[in-house]
Design a protein around this motif. Structure first.
Motif, PDB file in Angstrom:
ATOM      1  N   PRO A   1     -73.281 -96.508 -14.950  1.00 39.22           N
ATOM      2  CA  PRO A   1     -74.702 -96.227 -14.672  1.00 39.22           C
ATOM      3  C   PRO A   1     -74.979 -94.813 -14.187  1.00 39.22           C
ATOM      4  O   PRO A   1     -76.071 -94.288 -14.413  1.00 39.22           O
ATOM      5  CB  PRO A   1     -75.064 -97.274 -13.612  1.00 39.22           C
ATOM      6  N   ALA A   2     -73.996 -94.178 -13.535  1.00 38.76           N
ATOM      7  CA  ALA A   2     -74.217 -92.807 -13.053  1.00 38.76           C
ATOM      8  C   ALA A   2     -74.456 -91.845 -14.208  1.00 38.76           C
ATOM      9  O   ALA A   2     -75.110 -90.803 -14.042  1.00 38.76           O
ATOM     10  CB  ALA A   2     -73.031 -92.343 -12.224  1.00 38.76           C
ATOM     11  N   CYS A   3     -73.961 -92.179 -15.406  1.00 38.14           N
ATOM     12  CA  CYS A   3     -74.133 -91.299 -16.564  1.00 38.14           C
ATOM     13  C   CYS A   3     -75.604 -91.171 -16.966  1.00 38.14           C
ATOM     14  O   CYS A   3     -75.993 -90.191 -17.619  1.00 38.14           O
ATOM     15  CB  CYS A   3     -73.321 -91.810 -17.748  1.00 38.14           C
ATOM     16  N   ALA A   4     -76.405 -92.146 -16.612  1.00 38.59           N
ATOM     17  CA  ALA A   4     -77.820 -92.100 -16.974  1.00 38.59           C
ATOM     18  C   ALA A   4     -78.536 -90.918 -16.334  1.00 38.59           C
ATOM     19  O   ALA A   4     -79.561 -90.447 -16.840  1.00 38.59           O
ATOM     20  CB  ALA A   4     -78.505 -93.409 -16.586  1.00 38.59           C
ATOM     21  N   GLU A   5     -78.001 -90.437 -15.214  1.00 42.01           N
ATOM     22  CA  GLU A   5     -78.627 -89.321 -14.499  1.00 42.01           C
ATOM     23  C   GLU A   5     -78.105 -87.969 -14.961  1.00 42.01           C
ATOM     24  O   GLU A   5     -78.591 -86.926 -14.511  1.00 42.01           O
ATOM     25  CB  GLU A   5     -78.377 -89.469 -12.990  1.00 42.01           C
ATOM     26  N   ALA A   6     -77.129 -87.962 -15.857  1.00 42.20           N
ATOM     27  CA  ALA A   6     -76.540 -86.704 -16.319  1.00 42.20           C
ATOM     28  C   ALA A   6     -77.499 -85.969 -17.242  1.00 42.20           C
ATOM     29  O   ALA A   6     -78.399 -86.566 -17.855  1.00 42.20           O
ATOM     30  CB  ALA A   6     -75.223 -86.973 -17.032  1.00 42.20           C
ATOM     31  N   GLN A   7     -77.306 -84.667 -17.372  1.00 44.66           N
ATOM     32  CA  GLN A   7     -78.131 -83.865 -18.269  1.00 44.66           C
ATOM     33  C   GLN A   7     -77.961 -84.322 -19.715  1.00 44.66           C
ATOM     34  O   GLN A   7     -78.920 -84.306 -20.495  1.00 44.66           O
ATOM     35  CB  GLN A   7     -77.765 -82.391 -18.127  1.00 44.66           C
ATOM     36  N   ASN A   8     -76.735 -84.724 -20.065  1.00 41.38           N
ATOM     37  CA  ASN A   8     -76.435 -85.229 -21.403  1.00 41.38           C
ATOM     38  C   ASN A   8     -75.740 -86.581 -21.231  1.00 41.38           C
ATOM     39  O   ASN A   8     -74.516 -86.657 -21.143  1.00 41.38           O
ATOM     40  CB  ASN A   8     -75.533 -84.251 -22.158  1.00 41.38           C
ATOM     41  N   PRO A   9     -76.509 -87.689 -21.157  1.00 37.51           N
ATOM     42  CA  PRO A   9     -75.912 -88.999 -20.857  1.00 37.51           C
ATOM     43  C   PRO A   9     -74.817 -89.416 -21.835  1.00 37.51           C
ATOM     44  O   PRO A   9     -73.803 -89.989 -21.419  1.00 37.51           O
ATOM     45  CB  PRO A   9     -77.110 -89.947 -20.918  1.00 37.51           C
ATOM     46  N   ALA A  10     -74.996 -89.148 -23.117  1.00 33.32           N
ATOM     47  CA  ALA A  10     -73.987 -89.566 -24.097  1.00 33.32           C
ATOM     48  C   ALA A  10     -72.674 -88.826 -23.882  1.00 33.32           C
ATOM     49  O   ALA A  10     -71.587 -89.415 -23.959  1.00 33.32           O
ATOM     50  CB  ALA A  10     -74.498 -89.339 -25.516  1.00 33.32           C
ATOM     51  N   LEU A  11     -72.767 -87.524 -23.598  1.00 30.17           N
ATOM     52  CA  LEU A  11     -71.556 -86.753 -23.338  1.00 30.17           C
ATOM     53  C   LEU A  11     -70.903 -87.206 -22.041  1.00 30.17           C
ATOM     54  O   LEU A  11     -69.664 -87.287 -21.949  1.00 30.17           O
ATOM     55  CB  LEU A  11     -71.897 -85.264 -23.272  1.00 30.17           C
ATOM     56  N   ALA A  12     -71.726 -87.523 -21.051  1.00 30.12           N
ATOM     57  CA  ALA A  12     -71.186 -88.042 -19.785  1.00 30.12           C
ATOM     58  C   ALA A  12     -70.497 -89.382 -20.012  1.00 30.12           C
ATOM     59  O   ALA A  12     -69.450 -89.672 -19.407  1.00 30.12           O
ATOM     60  CB  ALA A  12     -72.304 -88.180 -18.758  1.00 30.12           C
ATOM     61  N   LEU A  13     -71.068 -90.207 -20.887  1.00 33.24           N
ATOM     62  CA  LEU A  13     -70.435 -91.485 -21.226  1.00 33.24           C
ATOM     63  C   LEU A  13     -69.070 -91.248 -21.850  1.00 33.24           C
ATOM     64  O   LEU A  13     -68.081 -91.895 -21.463  1.00 33.24           O
ATOM     65  CB  LEU A  13     -71.321 -92.264 -22.193  1.00 33.24           C
ATOM     66  N   PHE A  14     -68.991 -90.335 -22.795  1.00 32.39           N
ATOM     67  CA  PHE A  14     -67.704 -90.049 -23.423  1.00 32.39           C
ATOM     68  C   PHE A  14     -66.677 -89.612 -22.376  1.00 32.39           C
ATOM     69  O   PHE A  14     -65.534 -90.087 -22.380  1.00 32.39           O
ATOM     70  CB  PHE A  14     -67.839 -88.966 -24.492  1.00 32.39           C
ATOM     71  N   SER A  15     -67.064 -88.729 -21.493  1.00 33.90           N
ATOM     72  CA  SER A  15     -66.128 -88.220 -20.481  1.00 33.90           C
ATOM     73  C   SER A  15     -65.675 -89.325 -19.544  1.00 33.90           C
ATOM     74  O   SER A  15     -64.503 -89.381 -19.153  1.00 33.90           O
ATOM     75  CB  SER A  15     -66.786 -87.076 -19.693  1.00 33.90           C
ATOM     76  N   ALA A  16     -66.593 -90.223 -19.192  1.00 31.22           N
ATOM     77  CA  ALA A  16     -66.237 -91.336 -18.305  1.00 31.22           C
ATOM     78  C   ALA A  16     -65.254 -92.281 -18.992  1.00 31.22           C
ATOM     79  O   ALA A  16     -64.282 -92.752 -18.381  1.00 31.22           O
ATOM     80  CB  ALA A  16     -67.493 -92.089 -17.883  1.00 31.22           C
ATOM     81  N   VAL A  17     -65.502 -92.566 -20.251  1.00 35.24           N
ATOM     82  CA  VAL A  17     -64.595 -93.431 -21.012  1.00 35.24           C
ATOM     83  C   VAL A  17     -63.232 -92.764 -21.151  1.00 35.24           C
ATOM     84  O   VAL A  17     -62.182 -93.405 -20.971  1.00 35.24           O
ATOM     85  CB  VAL A  17     -65.191 -93.754 -22.391  1.00 35.24           C
ATOM     86  N   ALA A  18     -63.217 -91.462 -21.457  1.00 29.49           N
ATOM     87  CA  ALA A  18     -61.955 -90.744 -21.610  1.00 29.49           C
ATOM     88  C   ALA A  18     -61.153 -90.747 -20.318  1.00 29.49           C
ATOM     89  O   ALA A  18     -59.928 -90.918 -20.329  1.00 29.49           O
ATOM     90  CB  ALA A  18     -62.224 -89.312 -22.075  1.00 29.49           C
ATOM     91  N   SER A  19     -61.822 -90.574 -19.204  1.00 26.38           N
ATOM     92  CA  SER A  19     -61.138 -90.596 -17.912  1.00 26.38           C
ATOM     93  C   SER A  19     -60.536 -91.970 -17.637  1.00 26.38           C
ATOM     94  O   SER A  19     -59.401 -92.088 -17.164  1.00 26.38           O
ATOM     95  CB  SER A  19     -62.121 -90.218 -16.800  1.00 26.38           C
ATOM     96  N   ALA A  20     -61.303 -93.018 -17.942  1.00 21.89           N
ATOM     97  CA  ALA A  20     -60.788 -94.377 -17.736  1.00 21.89           C
ATOM     98  C   ALA A  20     -59.585 -94.646 -18.624  1.00 21.89           C
ATOM     99  O   ALA A  20     -58.617 -95.306 -18.203  1.00 21.89           O
ATOM    100  CB  ALA A  20     -61.897 -95.394 -18.015  1.00 21.89           C
ATOM    101  N   GLN A  21     -59.612 -94.145 -19.850  1.00 22.72           N
ATOM    102  CA  GLN A  21     -58.475 -94.343 -20.754  1.00 22.72           C
ATOM    103  C   GLN A  21     -57.253 -93.561 -20.294  1.00 22.72           C
ATOM    104  O   GLN A  21     -56.125 -94.040 -20.426  1.00 22.72           O
ATOM    105  CB  GLN A  21     -58.864 -93.941 -22.178  1.00 22.72           C
ATOM    106  N   ALA A  22     -57.458 -92.379 -19.753  1.00 22.41           N
ATOM    107  CA  ALA A  22     -56.324 -91.611 -19.227  1.00 22.41           C
ATOM    108  C   ALA A  22     -55.638 -92.374 -18.099  1.00 22.41           C
ATOM    109  O   ALA A  22     -54.410 -92.464 -18.044  1.00 22.41           O
ATOM    110  CB  ALA A  22     -56.797 -90.243 -18.738  1.00 22.41           C
ATOM    111  N   THR A  23     -56.442 -92.937 -17.205  1.00 25.73           N
ATOM    112  CA  THR A  23     -55.887 -93.735 -16.103  1.00 25.73           C
ATOM    113  C   THR A  23     -55.122 -94.934 -16.634  1.00 25.73           C
ATOM    114  O   THR A  23     -54.014 -95.244 -16.168  1.00 25.73           O
ATOM    115  CB  THR A  23     -57.023 -94.207 -15.177  1.00 25.73           C
TER     116      THR A  23
END
Length: 499
Positions: A206-228
């Motif tokens: 949900p924090a991605c909704a407040e980002a300047q580019n929500p879709a890009l923020a979503l990608f970064s969040a997913v990528a971080s979760a996959q790295a973990t």
């Protein structure tokens, strides 16, 4: 019993098809996860076992269920295919007492509009394998879907031979996959794609909704979760076996336990899956495949990143590079933990690499090597093999390694590095114990438990194995066979998908 509040069906109808499970002839409980049921707020004692069996088989729909099959696509071994739930049906989204939203999913519940030529069913062995491995992963502290129950159906399914049928009840944060977004992108429907982006953000990030580019923020969040997640897999020697894009959950959970296995002797090239002839999904390739899958995810999201294609690609490339950095940093930090090292030093990566090379040269057991290192270096105490009279050199699969001159030279360097730690020996030992399990689902033990259940109807080996795996970091006397690697005649060389 369940508290359903299903939101996925608010998406455009292209993403799912309403579909009830196909009833089975003779549903019988095989195994039920009572601890998970309690977490979910399900009072199983209120229901007779026959009612439970019918519910977990799909014969009886719980109140509030709105069953449907999900549409998605996927790159399977690098080749794009339109897919969907061919043998799985979502009952709905359940709200737990803690307020968490989870999917309740029946695997093996019959044919759906996405079944193609499949029978929509599942065999008992693969469903029990998913139950064992997913619960072991949970106990290991690795993000994963969970298994609530397995029921036998009283029917046979045709695979290489006729096998007893079964249905697995899977619990997941969601079943939104990279393949779901690939499917959305193939619709050439901007509204459908944006709806899926908005829904995924609201549900998981949900924090991605407040980002300047929500879709890009979503990608970064997913990528971080996959790295973990990938760092965790590598930590315990887990090999997924079929890392297709439809098997990468955006929630960051491990999903779809098909031909998965845990590595015994260390080698980056270890493969168990019977369908992975080229080693695409070998142990050492997993981080690279994760990045490849994320590139597919980014490709699907390009229209949401930026209206100009070249700029969207540039943004995707930068975000994907961040995944590589995050994974590399996480992997090295994890390996330091496995060796009891704190306060990073420049030569730590080489120290790790030299140990792994030595382990591979001597076919050393991955799990037992790291546990034995701690027991060898530190005084015997409660919870250590040495305290029970086991010399570390006798621990299964590490004796040749520990006797080698290459290891002796490496050990001298490691001890010098330990001496430079800001923490003391007890703290270093504790760090190692937190990173290195004693017990993993050894392939030969899993296979023995499955054979016992399938061929004899004897579930005692399965329950015994589950009991050991529930506390994987705690050494206990009398469980030596669960700690030991396989003997030559016990080795498992292939695992199977089950479809």
């Amino acid at each position: 019993m369940f508290t359903f509040d299903t939101t996925y069906s608010s998406l455009p109808s292209v993403f799912y098809k309403l579909q009830k499970p196909t009833p089975v002839r003779g549903a019988t409980l095989a195994v039920v996860n009572e601890a998970l049921a309690a977490e979910l707020g399900l009072h199983l004692a209120d229901w007779p076992q026959a009612t439970q069996a019918d519910m977990f088989a799909g014969n009886l729909l719980p109140e509030g269920a709105t069953p449907f099959a999900q549409a998605y696509a996927g790159h399977q071994f690098g080749r794009f295919t339109m897919l969907g739930d061919g043998r799985a049906i979502m009952l709905g989204e359940h709200i737990t007492p803690a307020g968490t939203r989870v999917d309740v999913h029946l695997k093996g519940a019959g044919r759906t509009p996405y079944s193609r030529n499949g029978d929509g069913r599942a065999a008992l062995g693969p469903m029990l394998r998913e139950y064992i491995i997913s619960e072991a992963m949970h106990a290991l502290g690795i993000p994963t879907t969970r298994s609530l129950a397995v029921v036998t159906t009283g029917e046979k399914v045709q695979r290489q031979t006729m096998l007893p049928g079964a249905v697995l009840t899977r619990i997941a944060a969601s079943h939104i996959r990279v393949g779901t977004f690939e499917f959305a992108a193939m619709q050439n429907n901007a509204h459908a794609l944006q709806s899926l982006v908005d829904y995924t953000i609201k549900r998981h990030f949900p924090a991605c909704a407040e980002a300047q580019n929500p879709a890009l923020a979503l990608f970064s969040a997913v990528a971080s979760a996959q790295a973990t997640l990938l760092v965790h897999w590598m930590r315990v020697g887990f090999i997924h076996g079929v890392m297709n894009t439809d098997n990468m959950a955006l929630s960051g959970e491990t999903i779809d336990y098909g031909p998965c296995a845990f590595m015994d002797a260390y080698s980056n090239n270890t493969v168990f899956s019977s369908i992975d002839d080229g080693g695409r999904y070998a142990y050492g390739n997993q981080p690279f495949i994760a990045a490849w899958n994320l590139a597919c995810f980014a490709n699907a999201l390009l229209p949401c990143f930026h209206p100009e294609h070249e700029e969207a690609v540039h943004m995707a490339e930068e975000a994907l590079e961040a995944f590589h950095t995050t994974y590399a940093q996480g992997w090295l930090a994890m390996m330091r933990g496995k060796l009891g090292l704190a306060a990073p030093q420049d030569d730590d990566e080489q120290l790790v690499a030299d140990l792994l090379a030595c382990m591979e040269q001597h076919h050393a057991d991955y799990t037992n090597t790291f546990r034995a290192l701690g027991a060898e270096e530190f005084p015997a105490g409660a919870g250590h093999p040495a305290s029970a009279g086991n010399s570390t050199g006798a621990v299964s699969g590490v004796s040749p390694l520990f006797a080698s001159p290459e290891f002796a030279a490496w050990r001298t360097r490691w001890q010098a590095r330990l001496a430079a730690n800001p923490m003391g020996v007890p703290q270093a030992m504790q760090l190692m114990q937190q990173h290195n399990p004693v017990y993993i689902p050894r392939n030969h033990l899993v296979e023995a438990a499955l054979r016992s259940a399938e061929e004899q109807g004897d579930y005692a080996p399965l329950h015994n194995l589950l009991g050991v795996l529930a506390a994987p970091y705690t050494w206990r006397p009398g469980l030596e066979k669960y700690e030991a690697g396989p003997k030559s005649h016990e080795r498992v060389y292939q695992t199977f998908c089950g479809t």
